[in-house]
Write an enzyme that holds these catalytic residues in place. Structure first.
Site, PDB file in Angstrom:
ATOM      1  N   LYS A  44       0.746  -1.191   0.177  1.00  0.00           N
ATOM      2  CA  LYS A  44       0.052   0.067  -0.026  1.00  0.00           C
ATOM      3  C   LYS A  44       0.880   1.162  -0.036  1.00  0.00           C
ATOM      4  O   LYS A  44       0.409   2.311  -0.535  1.00  0.00           O
ATOM      5  CB  LYS A  44      -0.924   0.017   1.230  1.00  0.00           C
ATOM      6  CG  LYS A  44      -2.208  -0.934   0.904  1.00  0.00           C
ATOM      7  CD  LYS A  44      -3.355  -0.390   1.982  1.00  0.00           C
ATOM      8  CE  LYS A  44      -4.513  -1.559   1.534  1.00  0.00           C
ATOM      9  NZ  LYS A  44      -5.550  -1.426   2.708  1.00  0.00           N
ATOM     10  N   LYS A  96      -4.728  -9.399  -6.594  1.00  0.00           N
ATOM     11  CA  LYS A  96      -5.998  -9.699  -5.681  1.00  0.00           C
ATOM     12  C   LYS A  96      -6.985  -8.553  -6.383  1.00  0.00           C
ATOM     13  O   LYS A  96      -6.730  -7.610  -6.617  1.00  0.00           O
ATOM     14  CB  LYS A  96      -5.389  -9.060  -4.237  1.00  0.00           C
ATOM     15  CG  LYS A  96      -6.541  -9.441  -3.258  1.00  0.00           C
ATOM     16  CD  LYS A  96      -5.941  -9.045  -1.863  1.00  0.00           C
ATOM     17  CE  LYS A  96      -6.208  -7.479  -1.691  1.00  0.00           C
ATOM     18  NZ  LYS A  96      -5.827  -6.910  -0.481  1.00  0.00           N
ATOM     19  N   LYS A 128     -10.610  -2.911  -3.861  1.00  0.00           N
ATOM     20  CA  LYS A 128     -11.344  -1.704  -4.134  1.00  0.00           C
ATOM     21  C   LYS A 128     -10.573  -0.577  -4.704  1.00  0.00           C
ATOM     22  O   LYS A 128     -11.096   0.445  -5.386  1.00  0.00           O
ATOM     23  CB  LYS A 128     -11.845  -1.100  -2.851  1.00  0.00           C
ATOM     24  CG  LYS A 128     -12.674  -2.154  -2.029  1.00  0.00           C
ATOM     25  CD  LYS A 128     -12.745  -1.388  -0.641  1.00  0.00           C
ATOM     26  CE  LYS A 128     -13.204  -2.758   0.531  1.00  0.00           C
ATOM     27  NZ  LYS A 128     -13.244  -2.009   1.766  1.00  0.00           N
TER      28      LYS A 128
HETATM   29  P1  TYM Z   1     -10.595  -5.060   3.848  1.00  0.00           P
HETATM   30  O1  TYM Z   1     -11.879  -4.206   4.383  1.00  0.00           O
HETATM   31  O2  TYM Z   1      -9.789  -4.761   3.205  1.00  0.00           O
HETATM   32  O3  TYM Z   1     -11.460  -6.590   3.554  1.00  0.00           O
HETATM   33  C1  TYM Z   1     -12.543  -6.885   4.381  1.00  0.00           C
HETATM   34  C2  TYM Z   1     -12.611  -8.305   4.334  1.00  0.00           C
HETATM   35  O4  TYM Z   1     -12.670  -8.873   2.748  1.00  0.00           O
HETATM   36  C3  TYM Z   1     -11.548  -9.790   2.714  1.00  0.00           C
HETATM   37  N1  TYM Z   1     -11.026  -9.459   1.039  1.00  0.00           N
HETATM   38  C4  TYM Z   1     -10.827 -10.524   0.388  1.00  0.00           C
HETATM   39  N2  TYM Z   1     -10.954 -11.823   0.442  1.00  0.00           N
HETATM   40  C5  TYM Z   1     -10.710 -12.817  -0.638  1.00  0.00           C
HETATM   41  N3  TYM Z   1     -10.434 -12.181  -1.784  1.00  0.00           N
HETATM   42  C6  TYM Z   1     -10.230 -10.726  -2.037  1.00  0.00           C
HETATM   43  N4  TYM Z   1      -9.823 -10.558  -3.019  1.00  0.00           N
HETATM   44  C7  TYM Z   1     -10.495 -10.013  -0.829  1.00  0.00           C
HETATM   45  N5  TYM Z   1     -10.141  -8.528  -0.764  1.00  0.00           N
HETATM   46  C8  TYM Z   1     -10.767  -8.409   0.540  1.00  0.00           C
HETATM   47  C9  TYM Z   1     -10.433  -9.460   3.492  1.00  0.00           C
HETATM   48  O5  TYM Z   1      -9.513 -10.262   3.720  1.00  0.00           O
HETATM   49  C10 TYM Z   1     -11.408  -8.972   4.867  1.00  0.00           C
HETATM   50  O6  TYM Z   1     -11.508 -10.264   5.526  1.00  0.00           O
HETATM   51  N6  TYM Z   1      -7.889  -4.912   7.980  1.00  0.00           N
HETATM   52  C11 TYM Z   1      -9.058  -5.519   7.430  1.00  0.00           C
HETATM   53  C12 TYM Z   1     -10.259  -4.934   8.335  1.00  0.00           C
HETATM   54  C13 TYM Z   1     -10.286  -5.252   9.960  1.00  0.00           C
HETATM   55  C14 TYM Z   1     -10.260  -6.404  10.708  1.00  0.00           C
HETATM   56  C15 TYM Z   1     -10.311  -6.169  11.684  1.00  0.00           C
HETATM   57  C16 TYM Z   1     -10.585  -7.659   9.996  1.00  0.00           C
HETATM   58  C17 TYM Z   1      -9.904  -4.248  10.878  1.00  0.00           C
HETATM   59  N7  TYM Z   1      -9.916  -4.857  12.014  1.00  0.00           N
HETATM   60  C18 TYM Z   1     -10.018  -7.157  12.756  1.00  0.00           C
HETATM   61  C19 TYM Z   1     -10.643  -8.594  11.217  1.00  0.00           C
HETATM   62  C20 TYM Z   1     -10.599  -8.509  12.373  1.00  0.00           C
HETATM   63  C21 TYM Z   1      -9.228  -4.843   5.973  1.00  0.00           C
HETATM   64  O7  TYM Z   1      -8.684  -3.879   5.667  1.00  0.00           O
HETATM   65  O8  TYM Z   1     -10.023  -5.689   5.449  1.00  0.00           O
END
Ligand code: TYM
Length: 334
Positions: free
Chosen positions: A114, A198, A201
């Site tokens: 990032k 991947k 967004k």
């Molecule tokens: P975020 O918002 O990027 O994504 C949310 C969830 O979607 C999953 N994900 C994917 N899974 C499979 N293939 C993909 N291409 C893909 N893109 C996104 C992510 O793995 C995630 O589960 N840091 C985290 C949010 C967070 C969090 C937490 C998660 C903050 N605190 C505590 C678990 C526990 C994030 O940025 O997810």
């Protein structure tokens, strides 16, 4: 055993098929089991680690709640809230950042991706982001954290932080060391334009992903344009190791239908992509269209969405501030 489930999703707009198949679909299943206590957090503090437009952020927080509900999470049987509404998250993150080591954070691949080449210009928040994520999880004594594959390293860091805190302060088992719940297959959905990247967004081209609000026409068009290779579909999963686009599309089809990859390979072995893409579009429209319609409907119901957040916030705040109080005592604050 009763599971305590915690997970989070960033309200940065464009929730997509990767978020759904990698994470939210699993939230829905876990939420159906009466034995599980589920907490789902809209992580707005994480969102501002990169610049956000305030109005869009507010809309996106509500839209993330709308998406949870539209996908099938029951707000009556789970806690849904936004992270900034529970101050314990920021406070615990500070305390844990004094436990986490620079060396651990320096290994985080998501920060490297990032921040890109110019790390000096990345926000400090983007760097310490996984510590806040650890605070999120540890405040609720979560036993299981459903996430996509890309969050695995952050979960490992969270486990390390919990163990170090418990050791440093001689409080065995005080911070619960959580287990990641990452699906064995299809835990990493890839871009429709490049099967080695991947689905995300932040990818510039909207053609690279299926958004959960995409219309039927858009879905069909995106699948038509999705990158493939010139060969017919394989009869053996080994062949997919060198065919990332085929692997990704077959994976998406399998996951949507709850088939194993081998089942899908058997169904389409030797067939060409055009036939397969038609079937894939069909199932995508079947699954995504009702979700998209529901999100659009709920997007007009701000009062309802705000009530879900307020109810969730009250419950989350009670639990998290209690845990934080104990952390204060352990650390030695008056
Ligand atoms: P975020 O918002 O990027 O994504 C949310 C969830 O979607 C999953 N994900 C994917 N899974 C499979 N293939 C993909 N291409 C893909 N893109 C996104 C992510 O793995 C995630 O589960 N840091 C985290 C949010 C967070 C969090 C937490 C998660 C903050 N605190 C505590 C678990 C526990 C994030 O940025 O997810």
């Amino acid at each position: 055993m009763n599971k305590k489930i915690f997970s989070g999703v960033q309200p940065t707009g464009n929730l997509h098929l990767g978020n759904y198949l990698g994470a939210i679909k699993n939230f829905v299943e876990l939420n159906k089991d009466e034995n599980n206590n589920c907490v789902f957090c809209v992580v707005d503090l994480h969102a501002i680690t990169v610049k956000q437009d305030p109005k869009e952020l507010r809309d996106n927080i509500r839209e993330t709640v709308a998406t949870f509900v539209a996908c099938g999470i029951n707000p009556e049987k789970s806690i849904i809230f936004n992270q900034s509404a529970v101050p314990a998250h920021s406070e615990a993150a500070w305390i844990l950042s004094c436990v986490a080591r620079m060396g651990w954070l320096n290994r985080m691949t998501q920060f490297k991706e990032k921040a890109g080449k110019d790390k000096e210009k990345a926000s400090i928040g983007l760097y310490s982001y996984p510590v806040l994520m650890a605070a999120d999880i540890l405040l609720y004594d979560a036993t299981h954290v459903p996430v996509g594959e890309d969050q695995k390293q952050h979960l490992e860091l969270c486990r390390d932080i919990a163990q170090k805190f418990n050791n440093d302060y001689s409080v065995e088992d005080f911070l619960k060391v959580p287990d990641p719940l990452i699906q064995k297959e299809f835990s990493r959905i890839m871009s429709l334009k490049d099967g080695t990247k991947k689905m995300s967004k932040s990818e510039l081209s909207d053609l690279s992903r299926i958004n959960l609000t995409d219309s039927e026409d858009l879905i069909v068009n995106k699948i038509k344009k999705a990158k493939t290779d010139p060969l017919p579909l394989p009869s053996d999963s080994k062949e997919l190791e060198t065919r990332p686009e085929a692997k990704n599309l077959l994976g998406i089809y399998s996951s949507l239908n709850n088939f194993t990859l081998d089942q899908t390979i058997n169904e389409f072995s030797g067939k060409n992509f055009s036939e397969f893409k038609e079937k894939l579009s069909q199932v995508l429209v079947e699954k995504i269209n009702p979700v998209a319609n529901e999100i659009k409907k709920l997007n007009k119901e701000n009062e309802y969405l705000d009530k879900i957040l307020l109810d969730g916030q009250k419950k989350a705040n009670e639990y998290a501030s209690n845990k934080l109080k104990k952390i204060h005592e352990i650390v030695g604050f008056l």
